[in-house]
Design a protein around this motif. Sequence first.
Motif, PDB file in Angstrom:
ATOM      1  N   ASP A  68       0.806  -0.865   0.060  1.00 28.31           N
ATOM      2  CA  ASP A  68       0.131   0.023   0.327  1.00 28.31           C
ATOM      3  C   ASP A  68       0.790   1.418  -0.403  1.00 28.31           C
ATOM      4  O   ASP A  68      -0.168   2.442  -0.029  1.00 28.31           O
ATOM      5  N   ALA A  69       2.044   1.206   0.372  1.00 22.97           N
ATOM      6  CA  ALA A  69       2.878   2.159  -0.118  1.00 22.97           C
ATOM      7  C   ALA A  69       4.178   2.191  -0.426  1.00 22.97           C
ATOM      8  O   ALA A  69       4.796   1.038  -0.040  1.00 22.97           O
ATOM      9  N   ILE A  70       5.020   3.253  -0.435  1.00 15.20           N
ATOM     10  CA  ILE A  70       6.345   3.162  -1.188  1.00 15.20           C
ATOM     11  C   ILE A  70       7.032   4.686   0.516  1.00 15.20           C
ATOM     12  O   ILE A  70       6.328   5.492  -0.139  1.00 15.20           O
ATOM     13  N   THR A  71       7.854   3.815   0.780  1.00 22.58           N
ATOM     14  CA  THR A  71       8.612   5.165   1.501  1.00 22.58           C
ATOM     15  C   THR A  71      10.065   5.144   2.193  1.00 22.58           C
ATOM     16  O   THR A  71      10.535   4.276   1.930  1.00 22.58           O
ATOM     17  N   LEU A  72       9.703   6.456   2.061  1.00 28.06           N
ATOM     18  CA  LEU A  72      11.845   6.538   2.242  1.00 28.06           C
ATOM     19  C   LEU A  72      12.380   7.156   3.583  1.00 28.06           C
ATOM     20  O   LEU A  72      11.721   7.474   3.741  1.00 28.06           O
ATOM     21  N   TYR A  73      12.942   6.218   4.034  1.00 28.08           N
ATOM     22  CA  TYR A  73      13.899   6.168   4.789  1.00 28.08           C
ATOM     23  C   TYR A  73      15.420   7.332   4.440  1.00 28.08           C
ATOM     24  O   TYR A  73      16.122   6.629   3.827  1.00 28.08           O
ATOM     25  N   GLY A  74      15.480   8.910   5.205  1.00 31.04           N
ATOM     26  CA  GLY A  74      16.890   9.194   4.520  1.00 31.04           C
ATOM     27  C   GLY A  74      17.395   9.244   6.310  1.00 31.04           C
ATOM     28  O   GLY A  74      17.580   9.358   7.248  1.00 31.04           O
ATOM     29  N   PHE A  75      18.912   9.319   6.022  1.00 34.91           N
ATOM     30  CA  PHE A  75      20.686   9.165   6.830  1.00 34.91           C
ATOM     31  C   PHE A  75      21.505  10.699   6.680  1.00 34.91           C
ATOM     32  O   PHE A  75      21.620  10.124   4.836  1.00 34.91           O
ATOM     33  N   ALA A  76      21.626  10.878   7.004  1.00 31.73           N
ATOM     34  CA  ALA A  76      22.705  11.770   7.274  1.00 31.73           C
ATOM     35  C   ALA A  76      23.798  10.729   6.702  1.00 31.73           C
ATOM     36  O   ALA A  76      24.667  11.429   5.664  1.00 31.73           O
ATOM     37  N   ASP A  77      24.212   9.846   6.476  1.00 27.54           N
ATOM     38  CA  ASP A  77      25.801   8.631   6.491  1.00 27.54           C
ATOM     39  C   ASP A  77      25.417   7.357   6.533  1.00 27.54           C
ATOM     40  O   ASP A  77      24.573   6.907   6.906  1.00 27.54           O
ATOM     41  N   VAL A  78      26.061   6.694   5.993  1.00 30.46           N
ATOM     42  CA  VAL A  78      25.845   5.366   5.404  1.00 30.46           C
ATOM     43  C   VAL A  78      26.522   4.419   6.782  1.00 30.46           C
ATOM     44  O   VAL A  78      25.719   3.338   6.818  1.00 30.46           O
TER      45      VAL A  78
END
Length: 209
Positions: free
Chosen positions: A56-66
């Motif tokens: 039901d969704a495509i969600t993006l999670y963001g991070f400052a570094d690897v």
Amino acid sequence: MIAKLTGVLDSQGPDWAIVDVGGVGYLVHGSTRTLSQLPGAGEAVRLHIETVVREDAITLYGFADVAERDMFRLLTSVQGVGARVGLAILSVLTPDALKMAIAAQDKGAVAQASGVGPKLAQRVVNELKDKVAGLALGAAASTAGGAASAPAGGAGDSSVMDDAVSALVNLQYRPADAMAAVAKARAALGEDADLSALVPAALKELSPS
């Protein structure tokens, strides 16, 4: 899959940000740590992305570094740790602090995060102990080639900790045991301890009393 976004910060909230990439706004969820490092609206921003696809969704999670992204992946591999809980843990513990807590089996540190009870915290430190040790070894191997040009640092630098773990594994200690010993040694010596002090102290932790 989206692995990285480079664009302009459009806006942000307590647990999200919108990154404008060529006129397209991407909604990205992140930890308090990552979001607090973002620049002001209208300024350039780059985030490492973990894309989670569900029916039901495509969600993006963001991070400052690897490093933070990799810890998020490990956390969400634990049963009962969803993306929201993973971000909550990374909001109270940096990747290095989380590695140390897991190595030392410190469930109390993990339980500081919102939505994490004692049982779930115990599961996290139990299930990830060996995986975190392996992650440290991988980081040590990846940085070995640049060691000659890298500036000397204290054990607060993750590369020094990783190198200490690698040195102990080369002496035939189990990765998980090596990681736990390094964690205890750094706690005793302080974050500025260098490799030459950290390894002997860790060996003492591993020696039978």
